[in-house]
Scaffold this motif. Structure first.
Motif, PDB file in Angstrom:
ATOM      1  N   UNK A 240       0.852  -1.181   0.000  1.00 16.31           N
ATOM      2  CA  UNK A 240       0.000   0.000   0.000  1.00 16.31           C
ATOM      3  C   UNK A 240       0.892   1.237   0.000  1.00 16.31           C
ATOM      4  N   UNK A 241       0.629   2.117  -0.921  1.00 17.20           N
ATOM      5  CA  UNK A 241       1.378   3.370  -0.999  1.00 17.20           C
ATOM      6  C   UNK A 241       0.760   4.398  -0.060  1.00 17.20           C
ATOM      7  N   UNK A 242       1.596   5.292   0.423  1.00 17.87           N
ATOM      8  CA  UNK A 242       1.076   6.339   1.302  1.00 17.87           C
ATOM      9  C   UNK A 242       0.191   7.283   0.488  1.00 17.87           C
ATOM     10  N   UNK A 243      -0.824   7.875   1.133  1.00 18.60           N
ATOM     11  CA  UNK A 243      -1.719   8.779   0.402  1.00 18.60           C
ATOM     12  C   UNK A 243      -0.987   9.973  -0.195  1.00 18.60           C
ATOM     13  N   UNK A 244       0.063  10.429   0.477  1.00 15.87           N
ATOM     14  CA  UNK A 244       0.819  11.565  -0.065  1.00 15.87           C
ATOM     15  C   UNK A 244       1.507  11.214  -1.371  1.00 15.87           C
ATOM     16  N   UNK A 245       2.056   9.996  -1.452  1.00 17.17           N
ATOM     17  CA  UNK A 245       2.719   9.565  -2.679  1.00 17.17           C
ATOM     18  C   UNK A 245       1.710   9.388  -3.804  1.00 17.17           C
ATOM     19  N   UNK A 246       0.550   8.823  -3.476  1.00 24.07           N
ATOM     20  CA  UNK A 246      -0.497   8.650  -4.489  1.00 24.07           C
ATOM     21  C   UNK A 246      -0.956  10.006  -5.006  1.00 24.07           C
ATOM     22  N   UNK A 247      -1.127  10.963  -4.095  1.00 22.41           N
ATOM     23  CA  UNK A 247      -1.536  12.310  -4.525  1.00 22.41           C
ATOM     24  C   UNK A 247      -0.473  12.952  -5.402  1.00 22.41           C
ATOM     25  N   UNK A 248       0.795  12.774  -5.046  1.00 28.22           N
ATOM     26  CA  UNK A 248       1.862  13.343  -5.864  1.00 28.22           C
ATOM     27  C   UNK A 248       1.893  12.714  -7.249  1.00 28.22           C
ATOM     28  N   UNK A 249       1.711  11.406  -7.322  1.00 27.87           N
ATOM     29  CA  UNK A 249       1.696  10.737  -8.628  1.00 27.87           C
ATOM     30  C   UNK A 249       0.484  11.174  -9.448  1.00 27.87           C
ATOM     31  N   UNK A 250      -0.663  11.350  -8.787  1.00 25.23           N
ATOM     32  CA  UNK A 250      -1.847  11.838  -9.501  1.00 25.23           C
ATOM     33  C   UNK A 250      -1.655  13.267  -9.989  1.00 25.23           C
TER      34      UNK A 250
END
Length: 123
Positions: free
Chosen positions: A1-11
């Protein structure tokens, strides 16, 4: 599971067009949340070898042909009465502000010091 911050940055990278796929789902190996997964097959591009491009009028060198008359852009589009009205209002404000500024105590002290300095230097 990726951290929400990393997912937001990738998005955010995908939203800005830096990457063109769902990087978080690609890293995790899950189904993409939106279209653009790199594993999707691209449609083949059509063969363009038989297209005649001789009449596209490509320039010989890299230059810009600007057809708009630049002399019209340099002239002000304001009528004369607006210019005169602005000059009168600006001049009036300048005179009114100057008179109010001279009446201030610090400005009067500065003027007096300057005048005393000037008087001492003259023989």
């Amino acid at each position: 599971m990726l951290s929400p911050g990393l997912v937001n940055n990738l998005d955010n990278l995908a939203r800005e067009g830096i990457i063109d796929f769902d990087a978080a789902s690609f890293i995790l190996g899950t189904k993409p949340r939106y279209i653009g997964n790199p594993t999707y097959q691209q449609l083949p591009l059509p063969d363009m070898s038989d297209v005649d491009t001789s009449n596209l009028k490509q320039p010989e060198k890299d230059e810009m042909h600007y057809t708009h008359n630049e002399a019209q852009d340099l002239k002000s589009k304001n009528p004369l009465w607006k210019k005169a009205l602005f000059a009168v209002v600006a001049g009036g404000l300048l005179i009114f502000g100057g008179r109010k500024l001279i009446k201030l105590k610090p400005v009067q002290n500065l003027i007096n010091k300057f005048m005393n300095l000037f008087k001492k230097k003259t023989p």
